[in-house]
Design a protein around this motif. Structure first.
Motif, PDB file in Angstrom:
ATOM      1  N   LEU A 188       8.021   8.660   8.850  1.00 20.68           N
ATOM      2  CA  LEU A 188       6.812   8.645   8.199  1.00 20.68           C
ATOM      3  C   LEU A 188       6.839   7.676   6.611  1.00 20.68           C
ATOM      4  CD1 LEU A 188       4.976  12.046   8.463  1.00 20.68           C
ATOM      5  CD2 LEU A 188       5.178  10.155  10.019  1.00 20.68           C
ATOM      6  N   ALA A 189       5.943   7.087   6.594  1.00 23.16           N
ATOM      7  CA  ALA A 189       5.719   6.169   5.266  1.00 23.16           C
ATOM      8  C   ALA A 189       4.567   6.843   4.466  1.00 23.16           C
ATOM      9  CB  ALA A 189       5.586   4.762   5.586  1.00 23.16           C
ATOM     10  N   GLU A 190       4.712   7.145   3.191  1.00 26.46           N
ATOM     11  CA  GLU A 190       3.575   7.711   2.551  1.00 26.46           C
ATOM     12  C   GLU A 190       2.696   6.562   1.669  1.00 26.46           C
ATOM     13  OE1 GLU A 190       2.787  11.724  -0.071  1.00 26.46           O
ATOM     14  OE2 GLU A 190       4.759  10.633  -0.163  1.00 26.46           O
ATOM     15  N   ILE A 191       1.533   6.737   1.788  1.00 27.58           N
ATOM     16  CA  ILE A 191       0.423   5.863   1.124  1.00 27.58           C
ATOM     17  C   ILE A 191       0.420   6.070   0.031  1.00 27.58           C
ATOM     18  CG2 ILE A 191      -1.817   5.003   1.335  1.00 27.58           C
ATOM     19  CD1 ILE A 191      -1.941   5.692   4.049  1.00 27.58           C
ATOM     20  N   ASN A 192       0.178   5.137  -1.194  1.00 27.77           N
ATOM     21  CA  ASN A 192       0.258   5.268  -2.434  1.00 27.77           C
ATOM     22  C   ASN A 192      -1.210   5.088  -2.804  1.00 27.77           C
ATOM     23  OD1 ASN A 192       0.201   5.113  -5.270  1.00 27.77           O
ATOM     24  ND2 ASN A 192       1.424   2.997  -5.111  1.00 27.77           N
ATOM     25  N   TRP A 242       0.767  -1.126   0.004  1.00 29.57           N
ATOM     26  CA  TRP A 242      -0.072   0.133   0.121  1.00 29.57           C
ATOM     27  C   TRP A 242       0.758   1.213  -0.136  1.00 29.57           C
ATOM     28  CZ3 TRP A 242      -4.476  -0.494   4.170  1.00 29.57           C
ATOM     29  CH2 TRP A 242      -5.406  -1.742   3.651  1.00 29.57           C
ATOM     30  N   PHE A 243       2.092   1.040   0.107  1.00 28.57           N
ATOM     31  CA  PHE A 243       3.139   2.304   0.339  1.00 28.57           C
ATOM     32  C   PHE A 243       3.942   2.638  -1.134  1.00 28.57           C
ATOM     33  CE2 PHE A 243       1.587   0.891   4.270  1.00 28.57           C
ATOM     34  CZ  PHE A 243       1.235   2.028   5.164  1.00 28.57           C
ATOM     35  N   GLU A 244       4.433   4.013  -0.904  1.00 28.59           N
ATOM     36  CA  GLU A 244       5.308   4.570  -1.961  1.00 28.59           C
ATOM     37  C   GLU A 244       6.819   3.994  -1.629  1.00 28.59           C
ATOM     38  OE1 GLU A 244       4.489   6.197  -4.644  1.00 28.59           O
ATOM     39  OE2 GLU A 244       2.688   7.218  -4.254  1.00 28.59           O
TER      40      GLU A 244
END
Length: 206
Positions: free
Chosen positions: A132-136, A104-106
């Motif tokens: 942080l981990a950015e959501i795609n 689900w993540f970039e």
């Protein structure tokens, strides 16, 4: 009125602020993220959307849902609605979602999780939120799953008693996604309020 969780004491102490807040004429309380944070401790690095930050529990008994519902009821009895922060652009890098749904993540070119960032338009200085981990949310097989997950989060907290959401970094999520998420809140309660936080956005994004 921004009732900042880490300054307001444990959740069982929050009702002590209500008389003062109501006395000043406020009819909304905004809470920064109250969820379990990741390794950095930042409130905006959410690790689990269904767990309460242990720093906020204090000596209160009961489940997180019971404690939050009780506060919402106490506020409503004084004519005050409660709005919670809704962080759907990213999670903490050690979040439950990263563990359960890494797709689900970039990602960076080397496969590492991509962190959101901002650039100062004057100096060009770049600030990266490395925790942080950015959501795609781009078109793909997982986008509907992501939307379904956050629709369930919204529905859950509306049913607990939250009357609105302050949408963190709203400009980072496409309007089509917000239309779906707002729809979920309005199905649970047609009066649910959504407020977009656009700090740092370009004017066309606003």
């Amino acid at each position: 009125y921004n009732l900042f969780p880490l300054l307001a004491g444990s959740i069982d102490e929050w009702p002590n602020h209500l008389e003062r807040i109501a006395g000043m004429g406020f009819n909304w309380i905004y809470l920064n993220p109250i969820h379990l944070p990741g390794f950095s401790g930042s409130l905006y690095a959410v690790k689990d959307y269904y767990s309460l930050n242990p720093l906020l529990r204090g000596g209160a008994s009961g489940s997180p849902d019971e404690l939050m519902a009780e506060f919402c009821r106490a506020a409503k009895a004084r004519g005050i609605q409660v709005m919670m922060d809704l962080v759907v652009n990213h999670t903490g890098k050690d979040s439950v979602l990263v563990q359960q749904h890494p797709e689900w993540f970039e990602r960076e070119h080397d496969g590492q999780l991509h962190s959101p960032f901002c650039v100062d338009p004057l100096s060009g200085a770049k600030t990266v939120w490395a925790d942080l981990a950015e959501i795609n949310y781009r078109e793909g097989p997982h986008r509907q799953q992501i939307l379904d997950y956050f629709c369930q989060v919204i529905d859950h907290y509306v049913r607990i008693g939250f009357a609105g959401f302050r949408c963190d970094a709203a400009y980072k999520v496409a309007r089509e996604m917000w239309q779906v998420l707002i729809g979920a809140g309005r199905r649970a309660n047609p009066e649910t309020l959504f407020i977009a936080e656009n700090l740092g956005a370009m004017m066309e994004q606003v």
